[in-house]
Design an enzyme around this catalytic site. Structure first.
Site, PDB file in Angstrom:
ATOM      1  CD  GLU A  61      80.211 -21.432  28.388  1.00  0.00           C
ATOM      2  OE1 GLU A  61      81.150 -20.592  28.280  1.00  0.00           O
ATOM      3  OE2 GLU A  61      79.690 -21.956  29.160  1.00  0.00           O
ATOM      4  CG  HIS A 121      80.414 -22.703  39.761  1.00  0.00           C
ATOM      5  ND1 HIS A 121      80.964 -22.696  40.869  1.00  0.00           N
ATOM      6  CD2 HIS A 121      79.983 -23.952  39.359  1.00  0.00           C
ATOM      7  CE1 HIS A 121      80.945 -24.029  41.187  1.00  0.00           C
ATOM      8  NE2 HIS A 121      80.534 -24.765  40.233  1.00  0.00           N
TER       9      HIS A 121
HETATM   10 ZN    ZN Z   1      80.946 -22.533  30.634  1.00  0.00          ZN
END
Ligand code: ZN
Ligand code: ADP
Length: 365
Positions: free
Chosen positions: A190, A258
């Site tokens: 991140e 994802h």
């Molecule tokens: Zn994330």
């Protein structure tokens, strides 16, 4: 004091909901000082998990010793805690403890505790103040910032929640010393993401100091990367609290990532690892579409390839496309896909096709 000179303060500009994020090694031993202005003798609650409390009970003891009327509440150590049943259990315990609207909740933990704690704080007696004290890197650079709080339903993650801002986020990177390395390293995904979408200096730090970052052996460097990450996330979410515009940039690497995460059924891959794979695909697409130069694409690839990742299971392109199609990132029938046109500059593209995504999978096969 040396401690103060190393403290980074990141103001989060949210009008009447403005607050500060503070980042500094040893901050957990200074909590009483930081929280004293809010202590009016009311009940305080520390929401945490057993594994964290086992190590960090002295943090709570020191607040008690400093005159805080404070009680720990323990929830399960995994994602199962993000459930309305536990929210109800915590609300009820708070009633028994005599918590009222002036009570303050400290969320001491990672994303699970932060999301549940924020949700409980947002709803208990229609909302009480809370403070995030993140203990995982993912929470320090991502989930503790932005005000998203939620619990899961059987039908899906984070389906019930509220946007609710903390009074402060207090980050002590020293908490990371007791986390498994894989948890810490995967969460650097991140941080490098912020480098790609917004701040080339973060990317360059990964380029030049990768080993030091991963080894967590340079306190000043790690504090700076965490503070810069917080500042970027805070700036993006303050400009776009309700996620219509800029906040979409934070999805960089997440659309395909994802899908990998979902198809691995959240078992084999950590979130950050799935996002690292997703960023490799997104960079391929950015280059393939003529946006990102070959030189920048190769620099990006060299950094991403330094992360040791578990192998990705064999997945059919059509299964990946199905998950992408079910994602919320379609707006008016168009996929909103985050691409780069330079290192440090992300943008939304609406002309990334299924074929582009399929082509990008060669990058991670
Ligand atoms: Zn994330
Ligand atoms: P993340 O924020 O990475 O999503 P979670 O909230 O799921 O992480 O926490 C991962 C696990 O690590 C949980 O079991 C939690 O109790 C434990 N944990 C969190 N912070 C620490 C820490 N600083 N030291 C040791 N264990 C921790």
């Amino acid at each position: 004091m040396q401690f103060d000179s190393q403290l980074h303060r990141v103001p989060v500009d949210l009008g009447e909901h403005a607050y500060d994020i503070e980042v500094g090694y040893g901050l957990r031993n200074q909590l009483a000082e930081h929280l004293a202005p809010w202590n009016k003798g009311q009940q305080w609650v520390v929401l945490t998990q057993q594994a964290i409390f086992d190590i960090y009970a002295p943090v709570v003891d020191s607040l008690r010793a400093a005159g805080f009327n404070i009680h720990p509440i323990i929830v399960p150590g995994d994602e199962s805690a993000k459930n309305i049943r536990y929210a109800e259990q915590v609300w009820s315990e708070m009633v028994e403890l005599g918590c009222d609207r002036s009570s303050i909740l400290l969320a001491l933990g990672g994303g699970v505790v932060g999301d549940l704690g924020g949700f409980v704080a947002a709803t208990y007696m229609r909302g009480i103040p809370f403070v995030q004290i993140p203990t995982t890197l993912l929470a320090m650079v991502d989930s503790a910032i932005g005000g998203k709080t939620a619990v899961n339903l059987a039908a899906g993650k984070n389906l019930v929640g509220a946007i609710y801002q903390p009074k402060a986020v207090l980050i002590d990177p020293d908490f990371l010393a007791t986390l498994p390395r894989r948890n810490v390293i995967s969460s650097l995904a991140e941080a490098v993401k912020y480098g790609f979408i917004r701040d080339v200096s973060i990317f360059e730090t990964f380029e030049t100091r990768f080993d030091d970052l991963v080894a967590l052996n340079d306190e000043a460097l790690l504090s700076e990367i965490i503070a810069k990450s917080c500042a970027i996330k805070a700036a993006i979410v303050s400009a776009d609290q309700f996620e219509n515009g800029e906040r979409r940039l934070l999805n960089y690497g997440h659309t395909i990532g994802h899908a990998f995460e979902t198809l691995e059924a959240y078992q084999g891959l950590y979130h950050g690892e799935a996002v690292l794979y997703g960023m490799k695909c997104a960079n391929f697409i950015s280059h393939h579409k003529g946006l990102l130069s070959k030189a920048d694409y190769l620099r990006a690839k060299a950094v991403l390839d330094r992360f040791e990742l578990p192998p990705l299971s064999k997945m059919a392109a059509e299964d990946i496309l199905k998950v992408v199609a079910h994602d919320k990132k379609y707006i008016n029938g168009k996929l909103n896909f985050i691409v780069l046109d330079a290192l440090g500059n992300g943008l939304v593209s609406t002309d990334v096709t299924a074929d582009d995504i399929t082509a990008s999978l060669g990058e991670v096969a």
